[in-house]
Each structure stands twice: as structure tokens, then as C-alpha cells.
Design an enzyme around this catalytic site. Structure first.
Site, PDB file in Angstrom:
ATOM      1  N   LYS A  67      -7.075 -26.061 -18.430  1.00  0.00           N
ATOM      2  CA  LYS A  67      -8.220 -25.480 -17.725  1.00  0.00           C
ATOM      3  C   LYS A  67      -7.763 -24.130 -17.186  1.00  0.00           C
ATOM      4  CE  LYS A  67      -9.805 -26.880 -13.530  1.00  0.00           C
ATOM      5  NZ  LYS A  67     -10.616 -27.658 -12.561  1.00  0.00           N
ATOM      6  N   ARG A 111     -14.905 -34.670 -11.835  1.00  0.00           N
ATOM      7  CA  ARG A 111     -13.603 -35.340 -12.016  1.00  0.00           C
ATOM      8  C   ARG A 111     -12.909 -35.548 -10.675  1.00  0.00           C
ATOM      9  NH1 ARG A 111      -9.689 -31.847  -9.746  1.00  0.00           N
ATOM     10  NH2 ARG A 111      -8.541 -30.644 -11.302  1.00  0.00           N
ATOM     11  N   HIS A 138     -19.456 -28.150  -0.735  1.00  0.00           N
ATOM     12  CA  HIS A 138     -19.891 -28.365  -2.122  1.00  0.00           C
ATOM     13  C   HIS A 138     -19.337 -29.676  -2.701  1.00  0.00           C
ATOM     14  CE1 HIS A 138     -21.131 -27.257  -6.141  1.00  0.00           C
ATOM     15  NE2 HIS A 138     -19.896 -27.464  -6.581  1.00  0.00           N
ATOM     16  N   GLN A 139     -18.029 -29.881  -2.562  1.00  0.00           N
ATOM     17  CA  GLN A 139     -17.410 -31.080  -3.164  1.00  0.00           C
ATOM     18  C   GLN A 139     -17.834 -32.359  -2.449  1.00  0.00           C
ATOM     19  OE1 GLN A 139     -15.448 -30.956  -5.898  1.00  0.00           O
ATOM     20  NE2 GLN A 139     -15.373 -28.715  -5.960  1.00  0.00           N
ATOM     21  N   GLY A 292      -5.229 -37.125  -3.317  1.00  0.00           N
ATOM     22  CA  GLY A 292      -5.772 -36.626  -4.595  1.00  0.00           C
ATOM     23  C   GLY A 292      -5.561 -35.124  -4.710  1.00  0.00           C
TER      24      GLY A 292
HETATM   25  P1  NAD Z   1     -16.608 -25.608   0.588  1.00  0.00           P
HETATM   26  O1  NAD Z   1     -16.254 -24.212   0.961  1.00  0.00           O
HETATM   27  O2  NAD Z   1     -17.940 -25.873  -0.015  1.00  0.00           O
HETATM   28  O3  NAD Z   1     -16.483 -26.556   1.893  1.00  0.00           O
HETATM   29  C1  NAD Z   1     -15.368 -26.446   2.757  1.00  0.00           C
HETATM   30  C2  NAD Z   1     -15.370 -27.583   3.755  1.00  0.00           C
HETATM   31  O4  NAD Z   1     -14.222 -27.439   4.609  1.00  0.00           O
HETATM   32  C3  NAD Z   1     -16.586 -27.584   4.683  1.00  0.00           C
HETATM   33  O5  NAD Z   1     -16.904 -28.911   5.019  1.00  0.00           O
HETATM   34  C4  NAD Z   1     -16.077 -26.817   5.898  1.00  0.00           C
HETATM   35  O6  NAD Z   1     -16.791 -27.109   7.080  1.00  0.00           O
HETATM   36  C5  NAD Z   1     -14.662 -27.374   5.977  1.00  0.00           C
HETATM   37  N1  NAD Z   1     -13.750 -26.524   6.741  1.00  0.00           N
HETATM   38  C6  NAD Z   1     -13.610 -25.175   6.638  1.00  0.00           C
HETATM   39  N2  NAD Z   1     -12.682 -24.747   7.522  1.00  0.00           N
HETATM   40  C7  NAD Z   1     -12.236 -25.857   8.185  1.00  0.00           C
HETATM   41  C8  NAD Z   1     -11.278 -26.069   9.217  1.00  0.00           C
HETATM   42  N3  NAD Z   1     -10.585 -25.063   9.731  1.00  0.00           N
HETATM   43  N4  NAD Z   1     -11.068 -27.348   9.639  1.00  0.00           N
HETATM   44  C9  NAD Z   1     -11.752 -28.392   9.109  1.00  0.00           C
HETATM   45  N5  NAD Z   1     -12.664 -28.229   8.132  1.00  0.00           N
HETATM   46  C10 NAD Z   1     -12.905 -26.988   7.681  1.00  0.00           C
HETATM   47  O7  NAD Z   1     -15.430 -26.102  -0.344  1.00  0.00           O
HETATM   48  P2  NAD Z   1     -15.437 -27.277  -1.438  1.00  0.00           P
HETATM   49  O8  NAD Z   1     -15.779 -26.689  -2.764  1.00  0.00           O
HETATM   50  O9  NAD Z   1     -16.227 -28.414  -0.919  1.00  0.00           O
HETATM   51  O10 NAD Z   1     -13.890 -27.633  -1.491  1.00  0.00           O
HETATM   52  C11 NAD Z   1     -13.278 -28.317  -0.407  1.00  0.00           C
HETATM   53  C12 NAD Z   1     -11.784 -28.403  -0.663  1.00  0.00           C
HETATM   54  O11 NAD Z   1     -11.528 -29.226  -1.799  1.00  0.00           O
HETATM   55  C13 NAD Z   1     -11.110 -27.072  -0.945  1.00  0.00           C
HETATM   56  O12 NAD Z   1      -9.906 -27.014  -0.194  1.00  0.00           O
HETATM   57  C14 NAD Z   1     -10.787 -27.140  -2.438  1.00  0.00           C
HETATM   58  O13 NAD Z   1      -9.653 -26.371  -2.773  1.00  0.00           O
HETATM   59  C15 NAD Z   1     -10.523 -28.626  -2.579  1.00  0.00           C
HETATM   60  N6  NAD Z   1     -10.623 -29.154  -3.949  1.00  0.00           N
HETATM   61  C16 NAD Z   1      -9.740 -30.113  -4.313  1.00  0.00           C
HETATM   62  C17 NAD Z   1      -9.791 -30.669  -5.577  1.00  0.00           C
HETATM   63  C18 NAD Z   1      -8.820 -31.754  -5.968  1.00  0.00           C
HETATM   64  O14 NAD Z   1      -8.762 -32.106  -7.146  1.00  0.00           O
HETATM   65  N7  NAD Z   1      -8.104 -32.340  -5.051  1.00  0.00           N
HETATM   66  C19 NAD Z   1     -10.753 -30.221  -6.485  1.00  0.00           C
HETATM   67  C20 NAD Z   1     -11.684 -29.263  -6.085  1.00  0.00           C
HETATM   68  C21 NAD Z   1     -11.607 -28.730  -4.801  1.00  0.00           C
END
Ligand code: NAD
Length: 321
Positions: A67, A111, A138-139, A292
Site C-alpha cells: 500500500k 480493515r 473518522h475511524q 492494533g
Molecule cells: P480523526 O482526525 O478523524 O479523529 C481524531 C480523533 O482523535 C478524534 O476523536 C479527536 O477528538 C481525537 N483527539 C485529537 N487530539 C486528541 C488528544 N490530544 N487527546 C485525545 N484525543 C484526541 O482521525 P481518524 O482518521 O479517526 O484516526 C484516528 C487515529 O487512528 C489516528 O491516530 C490514525 O493514525 C490512527 N489509525 C490507525 C490505524 C491502525 O491500523 N491502527 C489505521 C488508520 C488510522
């Protein structure tokens, strides 16, 4: 070569197909039949973008590829397109010829949600009734929608650093016919399952916010320095992950390992639980925690499934390449 554009993914891919693909590839990883290549992630010095590659080879499913993509923080404001952008490429492992190019944006969310769902299936108590969400971005919506299918949940509780975002997850609970309540972090003690999916660099969920017997899926920490839960929680829990090397370097376990609270050997692969070579949860009172981190093989697994569905339904675009 086949092309499955981003616009077709939503109609093709189901949560069930994503779940099956991710469960299968976690099992293959633990059996030594599939491995991830080292991750490349670079700040490219243009548009503040982070760009990289996650790849791997699954010998059991004969899935080879990568990817490519990352995060462009200015996309939405400047161009009206989402900040996360990725594309998945699959190659023929017999010849090295490119096989398919697949839109990776929605697949990434599906995923990632499938990974926490697989952990709930294998590690949460069967009688889990209350699910707690930390995060409402979003996630989080994808995470909650998939998790609600794993147990007979009777209530969703939620906390978010930005409380104005909580309606995002309340909407998902309402659609599923499950009541929603916003809580303080202390209120998470009533949860049987907790999913955290934030971009935080400091812990929100502390060890004493989690009741005995809870399953916690930490899904947000995928980079050095990020942290969602207190390191002491990992010391109290039986810890599982997608891939141990990532968990202790870029995942939630990085902090507990750095502080000497747990060792690498304390982190088990979720795939081993799926394969029956690790007992998983061993008591009703045990806290289980899934770290995860997100691996390339998850992306390849869902991409391969989507190509099969696109071919079956006659909508894959064939290009002479
Ligand atoms: P997003 O920007 O849509 O949402 C971010 C979330 O984090 C919101 O709920 C926001 O309120 C919260 N947040 C922001 N600052 C914060 C803080 N200081 N303390 C506590 N919460 C806080 O992002 P998203 O697309 O939902 O992604 C969320 C996370 O998931 C990101 O860190 C992204 O890198 C990670 N992610 C992980 C995987 C995986 O496979 N593990 C895959 C995709 C995304």
C-alpha cells in the site's frame, strides 16, 4: 492488469468480507506463512505530507504487494478531498508482474475496524453488554459499526477529547438501535469492551478507568510517540497485537516496554489465539488488551478480496499493461 477504483469500493466490500480477510491473514502471520516488510514512512517536505509504503507477502493466500500513500493535512481545506490518500498494488508472486491497482482509502478504514472486531470476537467475554468508545473521528464510526456486530451489546458509552464530535458515534449507535450515553473517563468502568481510536500523544484512559474482565482495543497508536492509554494498563493486562515488532516500537506497547513495565515476550500475537496455539483470555476477570498497529498484510488481504468481488461482478477494469 485490473483496476478497482476508489469509487467502486463502497458497493463491493462488505464488513463480513473484511473481517474474514483480516482474521485469515492474522492467522497466517502467526503460523509463519505471511510476513510484513519493513515500513517506510517519510515526511517528504512538501505540503507537510507523510508518505510511505506498507507491504508484505502471504504465502498461504499467494498475496504479494504494497500500500502506497499517507497523510496530506491540507487536502480537505485546499482541495476538498480527504487527507488520508492511499492506493494498493498487488503483484503476481509467480512472475512479479503487476496484477491489480485498488483504491485504498475506504479499505483502510474497513480493515482497521475489522482488526478490532477480530480481537473482540476472540478476546472479549461472550456476555459483554456495554461497549465504550474513546474517540469520535473518522475511524471511530467504522470501529463502532463493526464492533456492534460481535456481541449482543445493549449500550454504547462514549468519551472524546473534543466532546462536540460525540454525535458522530451516537449516530452509529442509534442506527444500530443501541442506546448511547456520553460519559466521563471514570464512566468507562461500566464497559465490557473499550475501543480507543484517537490521534493522541498522551494517555486518556488510565488503568483505574478499566474494570476487571474488560477487553480493550487500542487502535489509534501507529507511530512513535503516540499514546492513548496509561502504560500501567498494559502491565495489568494480557497483551495481544497484530505484529509484535510494530507493537513495541510504534504501537501502544512502546511506552510500557520503554518504561520496563512489560517485556517483548509479554506481547502475544492475536493470530496465535485464532490458531489455538495461545489460550487468549484465561479468566472472566482478566483484562485483555489488543494493540492494533495496522500492518500491510491487512491491506493486501482486503484488496485481494475486493478484486475477487469486482471480477465476480464484472466491474473490474482491465488494462493491457
Ligand atoms: P480523526 O482526525 O478523524 O479523529 C481524531 C480523533 O482523535 C478524534 O476523536 C479527536 O477528538 C481525537 N483527539 C485529537 N487530539 C486528541 C488528544 N490530544 N487527546 C485525545 N484525543 C484526541 O482521525 P481518524 O482518521 O479517526 O484516526 C484516528 C487515529 O487512528 C489516528 O491516530 C490514525 O493514525 C490512527 N489509525 C490507525 C490505524 C491502525 O491500523 N491502527 C489505521 C488508520 C488510522
Amino acid at each position: 492488469m485490473l483496476i478497482v477504483p476508489e469509487r467502486d469500493i463502497a458497493d463491493l466490500m462488505t464488513r463480513d468480507a473484511a473481517f474474514d480477510a483480516v482474521e485469515r491473514v492474522f492467522a497466517a502471520m502467526a503460523a509463519g506463512d505471511a510476513y510484513n516488510f519493513p515500513v517506510v514512512r517519510e515526511a517528504i517536505g512538501h505540503e507537510e505530507a507523510l508518505y510511505g509504503f506498507k507491504g508484505g507477502f502471504d504465502q498461504s493466500g499467494l498475496t504479494l504487494g504494497l500500500k502506497a500513500g499517507g497523510y496530506w493535512p491540507n487536502n480537505l481545506e485546499k482541495r476538498g478531498i480527504i487527507n488520508h490518500q492511499s492506493t494498493i498494488f498487488l503483484f503476481d508472486p509467480d512472475t512479479g508482474k503487476v496484477k491489480a491497482m485498488i483504491g485504498g482509502n475506504l479499505l483502510t478504514a474497513l480493515r482497521t475496524a475489522a482488526a478490532s472486531s477480530v480481537s473482540i470476537k476472540h478476546l472479549a467475554r461472550p456476555d459483554a453488554k456495554v461497549i465504550g468508545m474513546i474517540g469520535a473521528g473518522h475511524q471511530a464510526t467504522f470501529q463502532l459499526r463493526a464492533a456492534l456486530e460481535q456481541r449482543n451489546f445493549e449500550k454504547v458509552i462514549g468519551w472524546n477529547y473534543h466532546p462536540d464530535m460525540l454525535p458522530n458515534i451516537e449516530k452509529i449507535a442509534t442506527e444500530a438501535g443501541v442506546p448511547f450515553e456520553a460519559v466521563e473517563l471514570e464512566g468507562m468502568r461500566q464497559a465490557d469492551v473499550i475501543i480507543s481510536i484517537t490521534s493522541a500523544f498522551a494517555p486518556s484512559l488510565m488503568a483505574d478507568h478499566v474494570a476487571p474482565g474488560t477487553h480493550v482495543a487500542c487502535m489509534g497508536t501507529d507511530t512513535k510517540g503516540k499514546q492513548e492509554v496509561e502504560a500501567a494498563l498494559l502491565a495489568k493486562a494480557a497483551v495481544f497485537t497484530d505484529e509484535v515488532a510494530q507493537s513495541i516500537t510504534i504501537g501502544e506497547a512502546q511506552h510500557a516496554v520503554a518504561q520496563g513495565l512489560i517485556a517483548e515476550a509479554d506481547v502475544a500475537q492475536l493470530g496465535a489465539v485464532i490458531n489455538g496455539t495461545d489460550a487468549g483470555r484465561t479468566s472472566e476477570d482478566q483484562i485483555t488488551l489488543f494493540d492494533g498497529t495496522g500492518v500491510g498484510l491487512q491491506d493486501l488481504a482486503v484488496a485481494a478480496a475486493v478484486v475477487d468481488l469486482a471480477v465476480e461482478q464484472g466491474i473490474a477494469i482491465e488494462v493491457d499493461f
